[in-house]
Write a protein that holds these residues in place. Structure first.
Motif, PDB file in Angstrom:
ATOM      1  N   ARG A  30      77.341  85.044   5.191  1.00  0.00           N
ATOM      2  CA  ARG A  30      76.889  84.096   6.201  1.00  0.00           C
ATOM      3  C   ARG A  30      75.375  83.963   6.223  1.00  0.00           C
ATOM      4  NH1 ARG A  30      81.641  81.585   7.175  1.00  0.00           N
ATOM      5  NH2 ARG A  30      80.031  80.062   7.619  1.00  0.00           N
ATOM      6  N   CYS A  31      74.913  82.724   6.447  1.00  0.00           N
ATOM      7  CA  CYS A  31      73.481  82.413   6.388  1.00  0.00           C
ATOM      8  C   CYS A  31      72.985  81.896   7.733  1.00  0.00           C
ATOM      9  CB  CYS A  31      73.211  81.389   5.292  1.00  0.00           C
ATOM     10  SG  CYS A  31      73.891  79.754   5.678  1.00  0.00           S
ATOM     11  N   VAL A  32      71.726  81.511   7.761  1.00  0.00           N
ATOM     12  CA  VAL A  32      71.060  81.057   8.977  1.00  0.00           C
ATOM     13  C   VAL A  32      71.684  79.782   9.558  1.00  0.00           C
ATOM     14  CG1 VAL A  32      69.255  79.701   7.849  1.00  0.00           C
ATOM     15  CG2 VAL A  32      68.761  80.843  10.015  1.00  0.00           C
ATOM     16  N   VAL A  33      72.441  79.036   8.767  1.00  0.00           N
ATOM     17  CA  VAL A  33      73.086  77.819   9.284  1.00  0.00           C
ATOM     18  C   VAL A  33      74.041  78.160  10.434  1.00  0.00           C
ATOM     19  CG1 VAL A  33      74.615  75.880   8.690  1.00  0.00           C
ATOM     20  CG2 VAL A  33      72.798  76.559   7.133  1.00  0.00           C
ATOM     21  N   ILE A  89      72.753  77.613  14.055  1.00  0.00           N
ATOM     22  CA  ILE A  89      72.475  76.264  14.568  1.00  0.00           C
ATOM     23  C   ILE A  89      73.615  75.822  15.472  1.00  0.00           C
ATOM     24  CG2 ILE A  89      72.118  73.845  13.964  1.00  0.00           C
ATOM     25  CD1 ILE A  89      70.995  74.846  11.253  1.00  0.00           C
ATOM     26  N   ASP A  90      73.287  75.431  16.687  1.00  0.00           N
ATOM     27  CA  ASP A  90      74.288  74.916  17.615  1.00  0.00           C
ATOM     28  C   ASP A  90      74.732  73.552  17.096  1.00  0.00           C
ATOM     29  OD1 ASP A  90      75.517  73.430  19.746  1.00  0.00           O
ATOM     30  OD2 ASP A  90      74.639  74.837  21.180  1.00  0.00           O
ATOM     31  N   PRO A  91      76.015  73.392  16.722  1.00  0.00           N
ATOM     32  CA  PRO A  91      76.464  72.121  16.149  1.00  0.00           C
ATOM     33  C   PRO A  91      76.409  70.952  17.131  1.00  0.00           C
ATOM     34  CG  PRO A  91      78.315  73.622  16.407  1.00  0.00           C
ATOM     35  CD  PRO A  91      77.080  74.378  16.776  1.00  0.00           C
ATOM     36  N   ASP A  92      76.364  71.233  18.427  1.00  0.00           N
ATOM     37  CA  ASP A  92      76.303  70.162  19.429  1.00  0.00           C
ATOM     38  C   ASP A  92      74.883  69.673  19.678  1.00  0.00           C
ATOM     39  OD1 ASP A  92      79.088  70.186  19.841  1.00  0.00           O
ATOM     40  OD2 ASP A  92      78.895  71.858  21.247  1.00  0.00           O
ATOM     41  N   THR A  93      73.902  70.584  19.580  1.00  0.00           N
ATOM     42  CA  THR A  93      72.523  70.210  19.915  1.00  0.00           C
ATOM     43  C   THR A  93      71.596  70.165  18.707  1.00  0.00           C
ATOM     44  OG1 THR A  93      71.814  72.502  20.284  1.00  0.00           O
ATOM     45  CG2 THR A  93      72.772  71.311  22.178  1.00  0.00           C
ATOM     46  N   GLY A  94      71.978  70.853  17.632  1.00  0.00           N
ATOM     47  CA  GLY A  94      71.112  70.942  16.458  1.00  0.00           C
ATOM     48  C   GLY A  94      70.011  71.975  16.613  1.00  0.00           C
ATOM     49  N   LEU A  95      70.000  72.706  17.725  1.00  0.00           N
ATOM     50  CA  LEU A  95      68.981  73.726  17.958  1.00  0.00           C
ATOM     51  C   LEU A  95      69.340  75.022  17.248  1.00  0.00           C
ATOM     52  CD1 LEU A  95      68.285  73.130  21.760  1.00  0.00           C
ATOM     53  CD2 LEU A  95      66.932  72.329  19.804  1.00  0.00           C
ATOM     54  N   MET A  96      68.331  75.656  16.637  1.00  0.00           N
ATOM     55  CA  MET A  96      68.539  76.884  15.879  1.00  0.00           C
ATOM     56  C   MET A  96      68.108  78.090  16.703  1.00  0.00           C
ATOM     57  SD  MET A  96      66.986  78.023  12.183  1.00  0.00           S
ATOM     58  CE  MET A  96      67.932  76.887  11.209  1.00  0.00           C
ATOM     59  N   LYS A  99      68.768  84.014  15.391  1.00  0.00           N
ATOM     60  CA  LYS A  99      69.196  85.404  15.515  1.00  0.00           C
ATOM     61  C   LYS A  99      70.717  85.543  15.533  1.00  0.00           C
ATOM     62  CE  LYS A  99      67.256  88.041  18.488  1.00  0.00           C
ATOM     63  NZ  LYS A  99      66.681  88.614  19.698  1.00  0.00           N
ATOM     64  N   GLU A 100      71.360  84.843  16.445  1.00  0.00           N
ATOM     65  CA  GLU A 100      72.797  85.031  16.632  1.00  0.00           C
ATOM     66  C   GLU A 100      73.589  83.871  16.032  1.00  0.00           C
ATOM     67  OE1 GLU A 100      74.028  87.706  17.334  1.00  0.00           O
ATOM     68  OE2 GLU A 100      72.603  88.766  18.587  1.00  0.00           O
ATOM     69  N   PRO A 101      74.695  84.194  15.392  1.00  0.00           N
ATOM     70  CA  PRO A 101      75.455  85.435  15.399  1.00  0.00           C
ATOM     71  C   PRO A 101      75.077  86.424  14.287  1.00  0.00           C
ATOM     72  CG  PRO A 101      76.734  83.808  14.266  1.00  0.00           C
ATOM     73  CD  PRO A 101      75.451  83.119  14.725  1.00  0.00           C
ATOM     74  N   LEU A 102      74.102  86.079  13.462  1.00  0.00           N
ATOM     75  CA  LEU A 102      73.794  86.923  12.297  1.00  0.00           C
ATOM     76  C   LEU A 102      73.391  88.338  12.666  1.00  0.00           C
ATOM     77  CD1 LEU A 102      71.906  84.485   9.904  1.00  0.00           C
ATOM     78  CD2 LEU A 102      74.276  85.274   9.776  1.00  0.00           C
ATOM     79  N   GLU A 103      72.548  88.483  13.672  1.00  0.00           N
ATOM     80  CA  GLU A 103      72.087  89.820  14.049  1.00  0.00           C
ATOM     81  C   GLU A 103      73.253  90.715  14.443  1.00  0.00           C
ATOM     82  OE1 GLU A 103      69.397  91.155  17.644  1.00  0.00           O
ATOM     83  OE2 GLU A 103      68.175  90.190  16.088  1.00  0.00           O
ATOM     84  N   THR A 104      74.162  90.165  15.235  1.00  0.00           N
ATOM     85  CA  THR A 104      75.336  90.942  15.650  1.00  0.00           C
ATOM     86  C   THR A 104      76.254  91.220  14.468  1.00  0.00           C
ATOM     87  OG1 THR A 104      75.214  90.113  17.904  1.00  0.00           O
ATOM     88  CG2 THR A 104      77.346  90.948  17.166  1.00  0.00           C
ATOM     89  N   LEU A 105      76.526  90.212  13.643  1.00  0.00           N
ATOM     90  CA  LEU A 105      77.370  90.441  12.462  1.00  0.00           C
ATOM     91  C   LEU A 105      76.787  91.532  11.571  1.00  0.00           C
ATOM     92  CD1 LEU A 105      78.413  86.816  11.466  1.00  0.00           C
ATOM     93  CD2 LEU A 105      79.951  88.674  12.147  1.00  0.00           C
ATOM     94  N   LYS A 106      75.482  91.520  11.367  1.00  0.00           N
ATOM     95  CA  LYS A 106      74.841  92.538  10.524  1.00  0.00           C
ATOM     96  C   LYS A 106      74.989  93.934  11.100  1.00  0.00           C
ATOM     97  CE  LYS A 106      71.381  89.543   8.432  1.00  0.00           C
ATOM     98  NZ  LYS A 106      69.959  89.218   8.323  1.00  0.00           N
ATOM     99  N   TYR A 123      75.917  89.640  -1.700  1.00  0.00           N
ATOM    100  CA  TYR A 123      75.679  89.404  -0.281  1.00  0.00           C
ATOM    101  C   TYR A 123      74.219  89.567   0.140  1.00  0.00           C
ATOM    102  CZ  TYR A 123      80.690  89.394   0.125  1.00  0.00           C
ATOM    103  OH  TYR A 123      82.006  89.077  -0.024  1.00  0.00           O
ATOM    104  N   LYS A 124      73.479  90.390  -0.582  1.00  0.00           N
ATOM    105  CA  LYS A 124      72.088  90.693  -0.225  1.00  0.00           C
ATOM    106  C   LYS A 124      72.043  91.113   1.242  1.00  0.00           C
ATOM    107  CE  LYS A 124      70.527  87.730  -3.930  1.00  0.00           C
ATOM    108  NZ  LYS A 124      71.824  87.638  -4.529  1.00  0.00           N
ATOM    109  N   SER A 125      71.376  90.395   2.130  1.00  0.00           N
ATOM    110  CA  SER A 125      71.335  90.785   3.545  1.00  0.00           C
ATOM    111  C   SER A 125      72.290  89.953   4.411  1.00  0.00           C
ATOM    112  CB  SER A 125      69.908  90.669   4.083  1.00  0.00           C
ATOM    113  OG  SER A 125      69.512  89.311   4.089  1.00  0.00           O
ATOM    114  N   SER A 126      73.134  89.143   3.791  1.00  0.00           N
ATOM    115  CA  SER A 126      74.041  88.264   4.540  1.00  0.00           C
ATOM    116  C   SER A 126      75.325  88.999   4.906  1.00  0.00           C
ATOM    117  CB  SER A 126      74.396  87.036   3.701  1.00  0.00           C
ATOM    118  OG  SER A 126      73.242  86.321   3.367  1.00  0.00           O
ATOM    119  N   PRO A 127      75.689  89.020   6.185  1.00  0.00           N
ATOM    120  CA  PRO A 127      76.928  89.697   6.569  1.00  0.00           C
ATOM    121  C   PRO A 127      78.149  88.848   6.199  1.00  0.00           C
ATOM    122  CG  PRO A 127      75.948  88.660   8.478  1.00  0.00           C
ATOM    123  CD  PRO A 127      74.986  88.464   7.335  1.00  0.00           C
ATOM    124  N   PRO A 128      79.251  89.489   5.813  1.00  0.00           N
ATOM    125  CA  PRO A 128      80.469  88.735   5.490  1.00  0.00           C
ATOM    126  C   PRO A 128      81.224  88.324   6.750  1.00  0.00           C
ATOM    127  CG  PRO A 128      80.810  91.082   5.093  1.00  0.00           C
ATOM    128  CD  PRO A 128      79.386  90.917   5.526  1.00  0.00           C
TER     129      PRO A 128
END
Length: 150
Positions: free
Chosen positions: A86-89, A92-99, A102-109, A122-127
């Motif tokens: 999973r990446c930084v995309v 992004i809130d799909p309704d507002t386009g705001l990034m 941090k989340e959900p990546l920080e929690t997944l990691k 995977y490098k630093s990307s959580p599955p």
């Protein structure tokens, strides 16, 4: 649209696997239970749209899809290639386009780790979720049962 071969950048895919719109695999499958589990860790709940799945499975436990090899849905055979890095995309809130960035990546990691032998993919990307190649084409419909091929 020209198709691409995911194998060019993810060696778990086969030469016959092709994508046009998707980033990596032709099919991205997540389970509702996995999303619910992730949301139990988050202060602000995240929508399934953040992960852009092609198929959402119900009736399984959290992260059971990590262990599914081949599936039959409708008359389509799917062959699991790998968990989806999973990446930084996803932030992004799909309704507002705001990034959030941090989340959900920080929690997944914090709790979703790949096998150390797969770290190069995977490098630093959580599955989260599973990427599938298509073994046999056909029709998939909402409500089709999902069978694990043994």
């Amino acid at each position: 649209m020209m198709t691409r071969k995911p194998r060019d950048f993810l060696p778990d895919f086969q030469p016959a696997d092709e994508v046009a719109y998707a980033e990596a695999g032709p099919i991205l499958l997540i389970s509702k239970a996995s999303l619910e589990d992730l949301n139990s860790w988050l202060e602000k709940k995240i929508a399934k749209a953040n992960f852009r799945p092609s198929i959402i499975v119900t009736g399984s436990g959290p992260y059971e899809e990590d262990a599914w090899g081949e599936l039959l849905i409708g008359n389509v055979e799917l062959k699991r290639r790998m968990s989806c890095p999973r990446c930084v995309v996803t932030t992004i809130d799909p309704d507002t386009g705001l990034m959030d960035r941090k989340e959900p990546l920080e929690t997944l990691k914090s709790y979703r780790k790949c096998d150390p032998s797969e770290q190069h993919d995977y490098k630093s990307s959580p599955p989260f979720g599973s990427l599938y190649g298509i073994g046999k084409t056909g029709m998939v419909e909402v409500g089709d049962p999902v069978y694990k091929i043994i």
